[in-house]
Design an enzyme around this catalytic site. Structure first.
Site, short mmCIF file in Angstrom:
data_model
loop_
_atom_site.label_atom_id
_atom_site.label_comp_id
_atom_site.label_asym_id
_atom_site.label_seq_id
_atom_site.Cartn_x
_atom_site.Cartn_y
_atom_site.Cartn_z
N ARG A 1 -9.33 0.76 8.96
CA ARG A 1 -8.95 -0.64 9.17
C ARG A 1 -10.10 -1.43 9.77
O ARG A 1 -9.90 -2.59 10.13
CB ARG A 1 -7.75 -0.70 10.12
CG ARG A 1 -6.41 -0.87 9.41
CD ARG A 1 -5.37 -0.77 10.48
NE ARG A 1 -4.14 -1.45 10.24
CZ ARG A 1 -3.05 -0.89 9.70
NH1 ARG A 1 -3.11 0.33 9.23
NH2 ARG A 1 -1.93 -1.55 9.62
N LYS B 1 0.84 -1.21 0.00
CA LYS B 1 0.00 0.00 0.00
C LYS B 1 0.87 1.26 0.00
O LYS B 1 0.61 2.20 -0.75
CB LYS B 1 -0.92 0.04 1.24
CG LYS B 1 -1.86 -1.13 1.35
CD LYS B 1 -2.82 -0.95 2.51
CE LYS B 1 -2.17 -0.96 3.90
NZ LYS B 1 -1.56 -2.24 4.29
N ARG C 1 12.32 -7.75 6.13
CA ARG C 1 12.63 -6.31 6.13
C ARG C 1 13.65 -5.95 7.19
O ARG C 1 13.60 -6.45 8.30
CB ARG C 1 11.35 -5.55 6.54
CG ARG C 1 10.52 -5.05 5.42
CD ARG C 1 9.51 -4.13 6.05
NE ARG C 1 8.30 -4.03 5.28
CZ ARG C 1 7.14 -3.61 5.77
NH1 ARG C 1 7.03 -3.29 7.04
NH2 ARG C 1 6.10 -3.52 5.00
P1 AMP Z 1 1.13 0.31 9.23
O1 AMP Z 1 2.32 1.15 9.01
O2 AMP Z 1 -0.08 0.78 8.43
O3 AMP Z 1 1.38 -1.16 9.02
O4 AMP Z 1 0.69 0.49 10.76
C1 AMP Z 1 1.57 0.16 11.81
C2 AMP Z 1 0.78 -0.01 13.10
O5 AMP Z 1 0.12 1.22 13.43
C3 AMP Z 1 -0.35 -1.04 13.03
O6 AMP Z 1 0.11 -2.37 13.28
C4 AMP Z 1 -1.27 -0.53 14.14
O7 AMP Z 1 -0.75 -0.85 15.42
C5 AMP Z 1 -1.18 0.98 13.99
N1 AMP Z 1 -2.20 1.50 13.04
C6 AMP Z 1 -2.00 2.03 11.80
N2 AMP Z 1 -3.15 2.41 11.24
C7 AMP Z 1 -4.13 2.13 12.14
C8 AMP Z 1 -5.55 2.27 12.12
N3 AMP Z 1 -6.21 2.78 11.06
N4 AMP Z 1 -6.24 1.88 13.24
C9 AMP Z 1 -5.60 1.36 14.30
N5 AMP Z 1 -4.26 1.17 14.37
C10 AMP Z 1 -3.52 1.55 13.30
#
Ligand code: AMP
Length: 233
Positions: free
Chosen positions: A86, A11, A126
């Site tokens: 999410r 993404k 990674r």
């Molecule tokens: P990402 O970089 O999108 O993989 O997000 C890293 C972490 O941030 C996730 O594993 C969640 O702990 C938190 N996070 C990111 N976006 C959300 C969201 N929309 N709702 C809740 N937690 C989020």
């Protein structure tokens, strides 16, 4: 628009490519949260533990962050949301925010699909530089010297939330909480399912096809028109 998909589906990569074409910002909830953790804001301190475990951060922390970002001047002409919403609850909150602030909903939701085993391979390989944040992959994009950043010589490490155990937890949460969004947006007719496997450029071209009519068209080459009609016409 929204980019949906499990962690590691690409993404972020697609959002960065698209923002150049669409000339609108990428709004990544994970990046906003990580910045809050880095700068130790009260929100960041509250969110850190959830993120390390790969659990979702509670809605009351995430929603304000997103609303504030979407109301910033550079997002008024549009935005690419990456990692948000999410859950169906977050999608409903997003709808309310958009209707309230601009009287319109989303144009398109792109969902990237990638098999679980491919995701585990992508994420657990990674490595991130402690000093400059550059990212590598032990198989697909290794550094020149094992464990050392090519760019700044910093130490490479595996982020807590990139370990195999945490990735599997994040995939479970994706299945139970985020996947229902495919149904939610499918019903409103704005969802496109895109195969997220292959090279980033291959995925980009599939995404761009799904966004035909939404992305600005590339500038057309000027065709010189003859100033006089050819004889006999
Ligand atoms: P990402 O970089 O999108 O993989 O997000 C890293 C972490 O941030 C996730 O594993 C969640 O702990 C938190 N996070 C990111 N976006 C959300 C969201 N929309 N709702 C809740 N937690 C989020």
């Amino acid at each position: 628009m929204v980019l949906l998909g499990p962690p590691g589906a690409g993404k972020g990569t697609q959002a960065r490519m698209l923002r150049e074409v669409a000339n609108v910002p990428q709004v990544a909830s994970g990046d906003l949260l990580r910045a809050a953790v880095r700068t130790k804001t009260p929100l960041g301190v509250a969110a850190a533990g959830y993120m390390d475990r790969g659990d979702l951060v509670p809605d009351e922390l995430v929603l304000n962050l997103i609303e504030e970002r979407l109301n910033a001047p550079d997002a008024q002409a549009g935005f690419i949301l990456d990692g948000f919403p999410r859950s169906v609850k977050q999608a409903e909150a997003l709808r309310a925010i958009l209707v309230r602030s601009r009287g319109a909903g989303l144009d398109r939701v792109i969902a990237l699909t990638v098999p679980d085993e491919e995701i585990v391979r992508r994420i657990s390989g990674r490595r991130t530089c402690r000093k400059c944040g550059a990212m590598y992959h032990v198989t697909f994009e290794p550094p020149r010297v094992n464990g050392v950043c090519d760019k700044c010589g910093g130490e490479l490490y595996q982020r807590e939330d990139d370990s195999e155990e945490t990735v599997r937890n994040r995939l479970k949460i994706y299945d139970s909480t985020t996947r229902p969004l495919l149904d939610y947006y499918g019903k409103s007719g704005i969802l496109a399912l895109i195969d997220g496997t292959g090279k980033p450029e291959q995925v980009e071209s599939r995404v761009q096809t799904a966004l035909a009519g939404i992305l600005p068209l590339p500038p057309r080459k000027k065709v010189q028109k003859p100033s006089v009609r050819p004889a006999g016409k």
